[in-house]
Design an enzyme around this catalytic site. Structure first.
Site, PDB file in Angstrom:
ATOM      1  N   GLY A 274       3.806  -5.700  -6.738  1.00 64.08           N
ATOM      2  CA  GLY A 274       2.861  -5.388  -7.810  1.00 64.08           C
ATOM      3  C   GLY A 274       3.439  -5.683  -9.184  1.00 64.08           C
ATOM      4  O   GLY A 274       3.194  -4.951 -10.147  1.00 64.08           O
TER       5      GLY A 274
ATOM      6  N   GLN B  57       0.798  -3.233 -15.004  1.00 62.00           N
ATOM      7  CA  GLN B  57       1.433  -2.641 -16.192  1.00 62.00           C
ATOM      8  C   GLN B  57       2.888  -2.242 -15.912  1.00 62.00           C
ATOM      9  O   GLN B  57       3.828  -2.685 -16.584  1.00 62.00           O
ATOM     10  CB  GLN B  57       0.657  -1.395 -16.645  1.00 62.00           C
ATOM     11  CG  GLN B  57       1.396  -0.570 -17.692  1.00 62.00           C
ATOM     12  CD  GLN B  57       0.748   0.773 -17.997  1.00 62.00           C
ATOM     13  OE1 GLN B  57      -0.035   0.865 -18.927  1.00 62.00           O
ATOM     14  NE2 GLN B  57       1.075   1.813 -17.238  1.00 62.00           N
TER      15      GLN B  57
ATOM     16  N   LEU C 106       0.660  -6.181   0.962  1.00 64.76           N
ATOM     17  CA  LEU C 106       1.166  -4.966   1.631  1.00 64.76           C
ATOM     18  C   LEU C 106       0.363  -4.630   2.880  1.00 64.76           C
ATOM     19  O   LEU C 106       0.851  -3.952   3.775  1.00 64.76           O
ATOM     20  CB  LEU C 106       1.096  -3.777   0.674  1.00 64.76           C
ATOM     21  CG  LEU C 106       2.237  -3.595  -0.325  1.00 64.76           C
ATOM     22  CD1 LEU C 106       1.994  -2.368  -1.171  1.00 64.76           C
ATOM     23  CD2 LEU C 106       3.584  -3.482   0.388  1.00 64.76           C
TER      24      LEU C 106
ATOM     25  N   LEU D 203       4.947  -0.815  -6.395  1.00 65.57           N
ATOM     26  CA  LEU D 203       3.994  -0.459  -7.455  1.00 65.57           C
ATOM     27  C   LEU D 203       2.626  -1.079  -7.176  1.00 65.57           C
ATOM     28  O   LEU D 203       1.744  -1.043  -8.045  1.00 65.57           O
ATOM     29  CB  LEU D 203       4.506  -0.968  -8.807  1.00 65.57           C
ATOM     30  CG  LEU D 203       5.949  -0.611  -9.162  1.00 65.57           C
ATOM     31  CD1 LEU D 203       6.337  -1.207 -10.503  1.00 65.57           C
ATOM     32  CD2 LEU D 203       6.135   0.898  -9.203  1.00 65.57           C
TER      33      LEU D 203
ATOM     34  N   SER E 154       1.722   9.796  -7.271  1.00 70.62           N
ATOM     35  CA  SER E 154       0.896  10.090  -8.451  1.00 70.62           C
ATOM     36  C   SER E 154       0.658  11.582  -8.641  1.00 70.62           C
ATOM     37  O   SER E 154       0.522  12.340  -7.670  1.00 70.62           O
ATOM     38  CB  SER E 154      -0.454   9.386  -8.285  1.00 70.62           C
ATOM     39  OG  SER E 154      -1.368   9.840  -9.248  1.00 70.62           O
TER      40      SER E 154
ATOM     41  N   GLU F  68      -2.021  12.660  -9.351  1.00 72.43           N
ATOM     42  CA  GLU F  68      -3.352  12.927  -8.806  1.00 72.43           C
ATOM     43  C   GLU F  68      -3.272  13.705  -7.491  1.00 72.43           C
ATOM     44  O   GLU F  68      -4.229  14.377  -7.101  1.00 72.43           O
ATOM     45  CB  GLU F  68      -4.114  11.615  -8.587  1.00 72.43           C
ATOM     46  CG  GLU F  68      -4.505  10.895  -9.859  1.00 72.43           C
ATOM     47  CD  GLU F  68      -5.658  11.562 -10.613  1.00 72.43           C
ATOM     48  OE1 GLU F  68      -6.555  12.108  -9.950  1.00 72.43           O
ATOM     49  OE2 GLU F  68      -5.639  11.533 -11.854  1.00 72.43           O
TER      50      GLU F  68
ATOM     51  N   TYR G  54      -8.378   7.997  -3.981  1.00 73.44           N
ATOM     52  CA  TYR G  54      -7.074   7.503  -4.472  1.00 73.44           C
ATOM     53  C   TYR G  54      -5.997   8.558  -4.222  1.00 73.44           C
ATOM     54  O   TYR G  54      -4.918   8.267  -3.695  1.00 73.44           O
ATOM     55  CB  TYR G  54      -7.189   7.201  -5.967  1.00 73.44           C
ATOM     56  CG  TYR G  54      -5.881   6.911  -6.672  1.00 73.44           C
ATOM     57  CD1 TYR G  54      -5.305   5.651  -6.628  1.00 73.44           C
ATOM     58  CD2 TYR G  54      -5.232   7.905  -7.414  1.00 73.44           C
ATOM     59  CE1 TYR G  54      -4.103   5.381  -7.291  1.00 73.44           C
ATOM     60  CE2 TYR G  54      -4.037   7.647  -8.077  1.00 73.44           C
ATOM     61  CZ  TYR G  54      -3.482   6.385  -8.010  1.00 73.44           C
ATOM     62  OH  TYR G  54      -2.297   6.130  -8.670  1.00 73.44           O
TER      63      TYR G  54
HETATM   64  P1  NAP Z   1      -1.770  -1.774 -12.001  1.00 74.11           P
HETATM   65  O1  NAP Z   1      -1.561  -2.276 -13.391  1.00 74.11           O
HETATM   66  O2  NAP Z   1      -3.159  -1.636 -11.495  1.00 74.11           O
HETATM   67  O3  NAP Z   1      -0.948  -2.729 -11.015  1.00 74.11           O
HETATM   68  C1  NAP Z   1      -1.005  -2.595  -9.630  1.00 74.11           C
HETATM   69  C2  NAP Z   1      -0.825  -3.953  -8.968  1.00 74.11           C
HETATM   70  O4  NAP Z   1      -1.147  -3.794  -7.594  1.00 74.11           O
HETATM   71  C3  NAP Z   1      -1.777  -5.008  -9.513  1.00 74.11           C
HETATM   72  O5  NAP Z   1      -1.172  -5.778 -10.516  1.00 74.11           O
HETATM   73  C4  NAP Z   1      -2.130  -5.858  -8.300  1.00 74.11           C
HETATM   74  O6  NAP Z   1      -1.295  -6.986  -8.186  1.00 74.11           O
HETATM   75  C5  NAP Z   1      -1.849  -4.945  -7.136  1.00 74.11           C
HETATM   76  N1  NAP Z   1      -3.129  -4.489  -6.561  1.00 74.11           N
HETATM   77  C6  NAP Z   1      -4.255  -4.128  -7.181  1.00 74.11           C
HETATM   78  N2  NAP Z   1      -5.218  -3.818  -6.309  1.00 74.11           N
HETATM   79  C7  NAP Z   1      -4.683  -3.988  -5.105  1.00 74.11           C
HETATM   80  C8  NAP Z   1      -5.177  -3.852  -3.800  1.00 74.11           C
HETATM   81  N3  NAP Z   1      -6.422  -3.474  -3.566  1.00 74.11           N
HETATM   82  N4  NAP Z   1      -4.346  -4.133  -2.775  1.00 74.11           N
HETATM   83  C9  NAP Z   1      -3.080  -4.525  -2.997  1.00 74.11           C
HETATM   84  N5  NAP Z   1      -2.556  -4.681  -4.231  1.00 74.11           N
HETATM   85  C10 NAP Z   1      -3.350  -4.418  -5.262  1.00 74.11           C
HETATM   86  O7  NAP Z   1      -1.054  -0.360 -11.809  1.00 74.11           O
HETATM   87  P2  NAP Z   1       0.072   0.343 -12.725  1.00 74.11           P
HETATM   88  O8  NAP Z   1      -0.610   1.134 -13.787  1.00 74.11           O
HETATM   89  O9  NAP Z   1       1.103  -0.655 -13.075  1.00 74.11           O
HETATM   90  O10 NAP Z   1       0.661   1.398 -11.695  1.00 74.11           O
HETATM   91  C11 NAP Z   1       1.693   1.028 -10.768  1.00 74.11           C
HETATM   92  C12 NAP Z   1       1.642   1.970  -9.575  1.00 74.11           C
HETATM   93  O11 NAP Z   1       1.837   3.300 -10.044  1.00 74.11           O
HETATM   94  C13 NAP Z   1       0.307   1.978  -8.836  1.00 74.11           C
HETATM   95  O12 NAP Z   1       0.569   2.208  -7.469  1.00 74.11           O
HETATM   96  C14 NAP Z   1      -0.405   3.178  -9.406  1.00 74.11           C
HETATM   97  O13 NAP Z   1      -1.353   3.705  -8.492  1.00 74.11           O
HETATM   98  C15 NAP Z   1       0.748   4.120  -9.651  1.00 74.11           C
HETATM   99  N6  NAP Z   1       0.541   5.111 -10.714  1.00 74.11           N
HETATM  100  C16 NAP Z   1       0.182   4.699 -11.957  1.00 74.11           C
HETATM  101  C17 NAP Z   1       0.018   5.644 -12.953  1.00 74.11           C
HETATM  102  C18 NAP Z   1      -0.359   5.235 -14.360  1.00 74.11           C
HETATM  103  O14 NAP Z   1      -0.701   6.117 -15.167  1.00 74.11           O
HETATM  104  N7  NAP Z   1      -0.283   3.962 -14.708  1.00 74.11           N
HETATM  105  C19 NAP Z   1       0.241   7.002 -12.697  1.00 74.11           C
HETATM  106  C20 NAP Z   1       0.652   7.380 -11.416  1.00 74.11           C
HETATM  107  C21 NAP Z   1       0.808   6.424 -10.435  1.00 74.11           C
HETATM  108  P3  NAP Z   1      -1.862  -8.430  -7.691  1.00 74.11           P
HETATM  109  O15 NAP Z   1      -3.287  -8.531  -8.113  1.00 74.11           O
HETATM  110  O16 NAP Z   1      -0.973  -9.382  -8.428  1.00 74.11           O
HETATM  111  O17 NAP Z   1      -1.674  -8.460  -6.220  1.00 74.11           O
END
Ligand code: NAP
Length: 322
Positions: free
Chosen positions: A10, A14, A61, A82, A127, A129, A151
């Site tokens: 991932g 972000q 994945l 991620l 998370s 969440e 989620y």
């Molecule tokens: P993000 O920007 O949405 O990035 C997640 C990446 O996962 C995307 O760039 C995409 O990469 C891939 N992805 C998206 N949908 C998918 C799917 N259906 N199946 C497989 N891969 C998929 O998320 P982030 O904000 O960087 O967060 C990183 C991780 O931390 C995530 O797991 C998120 O749930 C978790 N998290 C985030 C936060 C927050 O506040 N940001 C808080 C708690 C937990 P490709 O399109 O290149 O494959």
């Protein structure tokens, strides 16, 4: 001595982009996955100026073979998961996709790490969440999970899968229970960036009104670039463990709206319309965190809280970067 290699599932997201930058600064060889590395523009890596410094590969994945193959080829010392569907709102529309990318995806990764037995260390993005509503008590790592969205259910399952693999097979695997963290790289689907972007458009005279759902929800918002430091620290410890990562300060969405609009010299009440269509079927009303463990054990403490984060996002957006 050979540099360590890190593999980020991932990397286009972000956190993936900020983590890649941090690991490069620390001298790692960084390899990242995208579901389709040929098609992805890796806009976040480009914005951070590091696209040319990381290797990217396609991996899904959801496909055990794909996960196993990329782990075998890259042979990383550290793995950061991620990837996955990351929007709580979208998870109500796409619960199966959400569960498969998070629940099955994490399981495929754990099985592959166990099978290859290379000693690689694994960080998994869990998370806040998972906690749901905590009845006014700040969540600690001991707080039971009460997930309130597809989620959160998927993230909870992945958390326990990892904990079981750690206990049953001795994997070095840690989960970060991260509370909301934001940055200019956040997509506009997320409410913070939507508020920042549309408020800047209102300031520029491009639009006049913004529609929001429930602005009384309360969250602990932090700054993404410093949250990825906590991920890295978790894998540098003698023992794997799970950690909450948060600022410890909770604010309402209304507070955030007020901060963004007043920084732009606007009165939010003249521009925000509340729309019940934007309410989620179930939502967390108040998210509260106790980040004491990460501070005590990893020496990590958030420097920036909601107001700093909102203002930094507005400043960046006003430069045309959102
Ligand atoms: P993000 O920007 O949405 O990035 C997640 C990446 O996962 C995307 O760039 C995409 O990469 C891939 N992805 C998206 N949908 C998918 C799917 N259906 N199946 C497989 N891969 C998929 O998320 P982030 O904000 O960087 O967060 C990183 C991780 O931390 C995530 O797991 C998120 O749930 C978790 N998290 C985030 C936060 C927050 O506040 N940001 C808080 C708690 C937990 P490709 O399109 O290149 O494959």
């Amino acid at each position: 001595m050979k540099n360590k290699t890190a593999l980020i599932f991932g990397i286009s997201g972000q956190d993936g982009a900020y983590l890649a930058r941090l690991l490069l600064e620390k001298g790692y060889e960084v390899v990242g996955t995208s579901r389709d590395a040929q098609m992805s523009s890796f806009v976040n890596l480009c914005r951070l100026g590091i696209r040319e410094h990381v290797e990217v590969v396609s991996a899904s994945l959801g496909e055990f073979r794909s996960v196993l193959q990329v782990l075998k080829t890259v042979n990383p010392e550290e793995i950061y998961n991620l990837a996955g569907q990351s929007s709580v709102g979208l998870s109500f529309e796409q619960p199966v996709e959400t569960y498969e990318s998070i629940g099955i995806g994490t399981l495929n990764l754990l099985e592959s790490v166990r099978f290859l037995d290379s000693g690689a260390r694994l960080y998994n993005a869990s998370s806040s969440e998972c906690f749901g509503n905590t009845d006014g008590v700040p969540a600690t790592e001991e707080t039971p999970f009460r997930p309130r969205s597809p989620y959160a259910v998927a993230k909870s399952a992945a958390f326990w899968q990892l904990a079981n693999y750690r206990e049953a097979y001795g994997l070095f695997a840690s989960s970060g229970l991260l509370f909301n963290h934001e940055s200019p790289l956040r997509p506009a689907r997320f409410v913070t960036q939507k508020i920042v972007r549309e408020a800047c458009q209102i300031k520029a005279g491009i639009k006049d009104k913004m529609k929001l759902g429930n602005i009384s929800v309360k969250r602990d918002w932090g700054w993404a670039p410093e949250y990825v430091e906590a991920m890295w620290l978790m894998l540098q410890q003698d023992e794997p463990d799970d950690y909450i990562v948060a600022t410890g300060q909770t604010h309402s969405l209304e507070d955030m709206v007020e901060t963004v609009f007043s920084h732009l010299g606007l009165n939010w009440r003249e521009h925000v319309e509340l729309n019940p269509d934007l309410l989620r079927p179930t939502d967390i009303m108040t998210s509260l965190a106790d980040p004491g463990k990460v501070e005590r054990k990893l020496g990590w403490k958030a420097k920036y809280t909601m107001k700093d984060v909102a203002i930094m996002m507005v400043e960046e957006c006003m430069k045309g970067a959102c």
